[in-house]
Design an enzyme around this catalytic site. Sequence first.
Site, PDB file in Angstrom:
ATOM      1  N   HIS A 164    -120.370  -1.675 -32.372  1.00 26.90           N
ATOM      2  CA  HIS A 164    -120.188  -3.408 -31.952  1.00 26.90           C
ATOM      3  C   HIS A 164    -121.210  -4.546 -32.026  1.00 26.90           C
ATOM      4  CE1 HIS A 164    -121.128  -2.042 -28.106  1.00 26.90           C
ATOM      5  NE2 HIS A 164    -121.661  -3.305 -27.932  1.00 26.90           N
ATOM      6  N   ASP A 229    -108.359   2.757 -28.690  1.00 26.10           N
ATOM      7  CA  ASP A 229    -108.578   3.954 -28.217  1.00 26.10           C
ATOM      8  C   ASP A 229    -109.297   4.676 -29.144  1.00 26.10           C
ATOM      9  OD1 ASP A 229    -106.305   3.787 -29.841  1.00 26.10           O
ATOM     10  OD2 ASP A 229    -105.140   5.278 -28.876  1.00 26.10           O
ATOM     11  N   SER A 305    -126.276  -1.799 -24.512  1.00 27.62           N
ATOM     12  CA  SER A 305    -125.456  -1.334 -25.749  1.00 27.62           C
ATOM     13  C   SER A 305    -126.115  -0.646 -26.952  1.00 27.62           C
ATOM     14  CB  SER A 305    -124.437  -2.357 -26.358  1.00 27.62           C
ATOM     15  OG  SER A 305    -123.576  -2.582 -25.009  1.00 27.62           O
TER      16      SER A 305
END
Length: 372
Positions: A164, A229, A305
């Site tokens: 991401h 998910d 992250s």
Amino acid sequence: MAGLSTLILLLCAAKDVMPSSPHWKPTWPSYRVPVILPQSTLNLDKPQFDAEARLEVVSPCGPACHKSSPLPTYEEVKNYLSYETLYANGSLTETEVGIYILSNGGDGSQGKSRTKRQIYGYDSRFSIFGKDFLLNYPFSTSVKLSTGCTGTLVAEKHVLTAAHCIHDGKSYVKGAQKLRVGFLKPKLKDGSKGANITNSAMPEKMKFQWIRVKRTHVPKGWIKGNANDIGMDYDYALLELKKPHKRKFMKIGVSPPARHLPGGRIHFSGYDNDRPGNLVYRFCDVKDETYDLLYQQCDAQPGASGSGVYVRMWKRQNHKWERKIIGIFSGHQWVDMNGTPQDFNVAVRITPLKYAQICYWIKGNYLDCREG
């Protein structure tokens, strides 16, 4: 048949069983991993680079949701592990992969309980100061991405991070084409200008030196999943630098079950954005796990992250202690639990399949990727 094939794929077991002894050392299991090889490569249109970089991931699926989800079929697994490669000139390719099983088994990982917040009561993070620490292993393996995330050195020219940080699930983020990786280095005492050096408020006159990224690999499980998910399970990416970084790096390893981790704990360091210019280290207990994810209460903020989650265990073959990256910190995750928002700090586990894929990206030779 498809379900059986998937089960064999997902449950590649360790050959060594953890012994029960008062003199037992937490020992790295010896995994036999599958082989993942490129089958075909297709040129894609150049991306637009129009997505905003996100430092947090939103997912509607929490631990219970993941555990109740059916196993993907063999064809779905192949699709998720196929990948896009972004080059520095903006060109983009898609590579389909084949998966070959040379051994099988299972790790039987299960977990319990849930995490609660990004910062859990007293902030247990440690800012690492002083070049004697920052420039030495393992802290020296942590690097900063120009998109705002953290990465970890895993080879002479490779950095492991979160997908991401590069791609929002639909499009590549702004700055991905000219992505750079920052290394903390001492400021030049004579005031001379170094290549790609930027100002920073680091103690002891530390600065970032930047190296451009040559190409980036992102699994299709993240791109097609769009951070839902399934996508959450594939929130990892590998960056290849234009030149070697010349630092000691940390090897990757298959993630053992949480009950086999030393003290049940994990460790990672990152550049949390609430402490600008600081490398922040933390460790904490794993509270829950699925086959692909670790849920924990490590205090963290956006910017961390992409940090490599690692543990230190005994390497029986080499007769020494060794740190390995067993996961990638994905970040703070909000989950809708029966209409009530609940938050977790989540890391993506390096499973046997992911190990085989990432290792092949690094080495380009499956023969060097058979032991996880």
